[in-house]
Design an enzyme around this catalytic site. Structure first.
Site, PDB file in Angstrom:
ATOM      1  N   ASP A 218      17.118  20.064 -15.374  1.00  0.00           N
ATOM      2  CA  ASP A 218      15.643  20.082 -14.346  1.00  0.00           C
ATOM      3  C   ASP A 218      15.819  21.712 -13.945  1.00  0.00           C
ATOM      4  O   ASP A 218      16.430  22.935 -13.663  1.00  0.00           O
ATOM      5  CB  ASP A 218      16.624  20.132 -13.323  1.00  0.00           C
ATOM      6  CG  ASP A 218      15.655  20.349 -11.497  1.00  0.00           C
ATOM      7  OD1 ASP A 218      14.920  20.302 -11.693  1.00  0.00           O
ATOM      8  OD2 ASP A 218      15.725  20.090 -10.718  1.00  0.00           O
TER       9      ASP A 218
ATOM     10  N   ASP B 191       8.750  22.534 -14.964  1.00  0.00           N
ATOM     11  CA  ASP B 191       9.882  21.695 -14.377  1.00  0.00           C
ATOM     12  C   ASP B 191       9.696  19.973 -14.948  1.00  0.00           C
ATOM     13  O   ASP B 191       9.047  19.170 -14.309  1.00  0.00           O
ATOM     14  CB  ASP B 191       9.258  21.507 -12.581  1.00  0.00           C
ATOM     15  CG  ASP B 191      10.302  20.618 -11.793  1.00  0.00           C
ATOM     16  OD1 ASP B 191      11.109  21.117 -12.267  1.00  0.00           O
ATOM     17  OD2 ASP B 191       9.822  19.859 -11.104  1.00  0.00           O
TER      18      ASP B 191
END
Length: 424
Positions: free
Chosen positions: A103, A300
């Site tokens: 992430d 992201d």
């Protein structure tokens, strides 16, 4: 019935620059939750996720520097539903194997700990009491405004954390320090001691796949401070055999920083780039632009889909419809635009889009990155309207078949369309 053919029309969505309006990006992002509902990992029928961390209002954390180190490797396993890449590493002594969500939208690393009654995992749970390198961390009252939110436990001297994500999922537990073990390029093991992480005891509405999350954004708790503020992610496609092992994360000075580059803007824990043009097979259409001209897009990997802002999405969707209308039957599945059939069978009909960034770097999405197969009978467009008219988000689907290099100190990001087995 024979396949229908048609002449492809080429389009480009061109983003006109507008005057720069200085704003605090974190306040923009905090509005996302109130206006946008997106499926979470707990809803396999629509396996797309938005995992931007909900940052508190705080100043940018400085980038920490350490001694230069050789490349450290974590092999990545692709997971189709939901579409995420999972990093292989171990934690503790004796080492316990983990598969953590990769992430870049969060700097805080956490793992599911023994005794977590709301955790679902296919791996033996990490038990901190069985590890000789585990130690708890204390905090004070001033930590309430951090991200994650921290609160002291006076009775035990421990520090509890709470990390919240924009799809409604949460991780709660104890802040601690532990040893994390990675592979190295020469097939050795690199041990990183005293890494601050979250020992999760409660997971809410998500993270049913894997054993936790590896935070690769910059910030107070970022593991990147151990690796010269440099890393790269090489993603194969989700259709690849998970056992092939070619996708990988490289940390440190051995990170792969090859290919086209563009400026990287780091704001409130997120990596921003500037999209200047969105092309659909190459032809230009000009539209009004309301995007923030400096750092209008977030990279992201905790988010699955490409989220296009405002009129950019509307124009994009109009031209996708015009290309496929009459050739594929479409329908809505929640927020998703879906089509009957399979991506492989309809491949000749499906377009390719290109995102062009400042300085000319580009990211090309072929049909396997632009669409996602959901079952045997239909597939869906992996693009949605962004929650804000002035901020787009590039998720993991759009990054398939690319090596993405992050050089934080030089504020540069690299995009290289390449097979990972050439770099591994």
């Amino acid at each position: 019935m024979p396949c229908m053919s048609f002449k492809q029309t080429e389009y480009t969505v061109s983003l006109k620059p507008s005057s720069f309006i200085k704003m605090k990006i974190h306040l923009v992002i905090l509005l996302v939750l109130s206006i946008y509902a997106t499926p979470t990992l707990a809803k396999p029928a629509r396996p797309f996720i938005l995992k931007l961390v909900r940052h508190k209002a705080e100043k940018n954390s400085k980038l920490y520097k350490t001694k230069e180190s050789d490349a450290t490797i974590s092999h990545l396993t692709p997971n189709r539903e939901p579409p995420v890449f999972l990093a292989k590493l171990s934690i503790g002594e004796p080492p316990v194997p983990q598969l953590l969500h990769v992430d870049t939208g969060s700097s805080f690393t956490w793992v599911k700990c023994g005794g977590c009654i709301t955790c679902q995992t296919q791996f033996p749970g990490y038990n901190p009491t069985a590890s000789s390198t585990y130690s708890s961390v204390s905090c004070d009252d001033s930590s309430y405004e951090s991200s994650p939110a921290l609160s002291p436990v006076k009775r035990t001297g421990e520090c509890h954390y709470r990390e919240m994500y924009f799809d409604g999922s949460e991780s709660r537990g104890t802040l601690a320090k532990e040893t994390i073990l990675f592979d190295t390029e020469d097939d050795g093991i690199e041990s990183v001691s005293n890494v601050e992480f979250g020992c999760a005891h409660d997971i809410i509405d998500g993270f049913n796949v894997g054993t936790g999350l590896l935070g690769l954004a910059y910030g107070k708790f970022s593991i990147l401070k151990q690796f010269s503020n440099k890393f790269s992610l090489c993603f194969e496609t989700f259709s690849d055999d998970p056992s092939s092992g070619h996708s990988f994360l490289a940390l440190g000075d051995g990170a792969r920083t090859t290919g086209q580059s563009t400026s990287l803007f780091m704001r409130y824990g997120h990596y921003h780039v500037d999209i200047e043009r969105i092309s659909i097979d190459g032809r230009t259409i000009n539209i009004p632009n309301q995007l923030t001209p400096i750092g209008n897009t977030i990279i992201d990997t905790g988010t699955s889909m490409l989220n296009l802002a405002g009129e950019s999405y509307s124009e994009f969707k109009t031209h996708i419809d015009s290309l496929l209308d009459g050739h594929l039957n479409n329908f809505m599945d929640g927020h998703l635009v879906c089509y009957n059939g399979t991506i492989q069978h309809e491949l000749p009909q499906l377009p390719t889009i290109t995102l062009t960034f400042y300085k000319g770097a580009s990211l090309e999405l072929d049909p396997t990155s632009l669409f996602h197969q959901l079952g045997d009978e239909y597939f869906c467009l992996s693009v949605m309207m962004s929650p804000k008219i002035d901020l787009s988000i590039i998720g993991t689907n759009a990054l398939q078949s690319y090596n993405i290099g992050f050089d934080l100190d030089n504020e540069t990001i690299y995009f290289d369309k390449i097979s990972c087995d050439y770099l591994d």
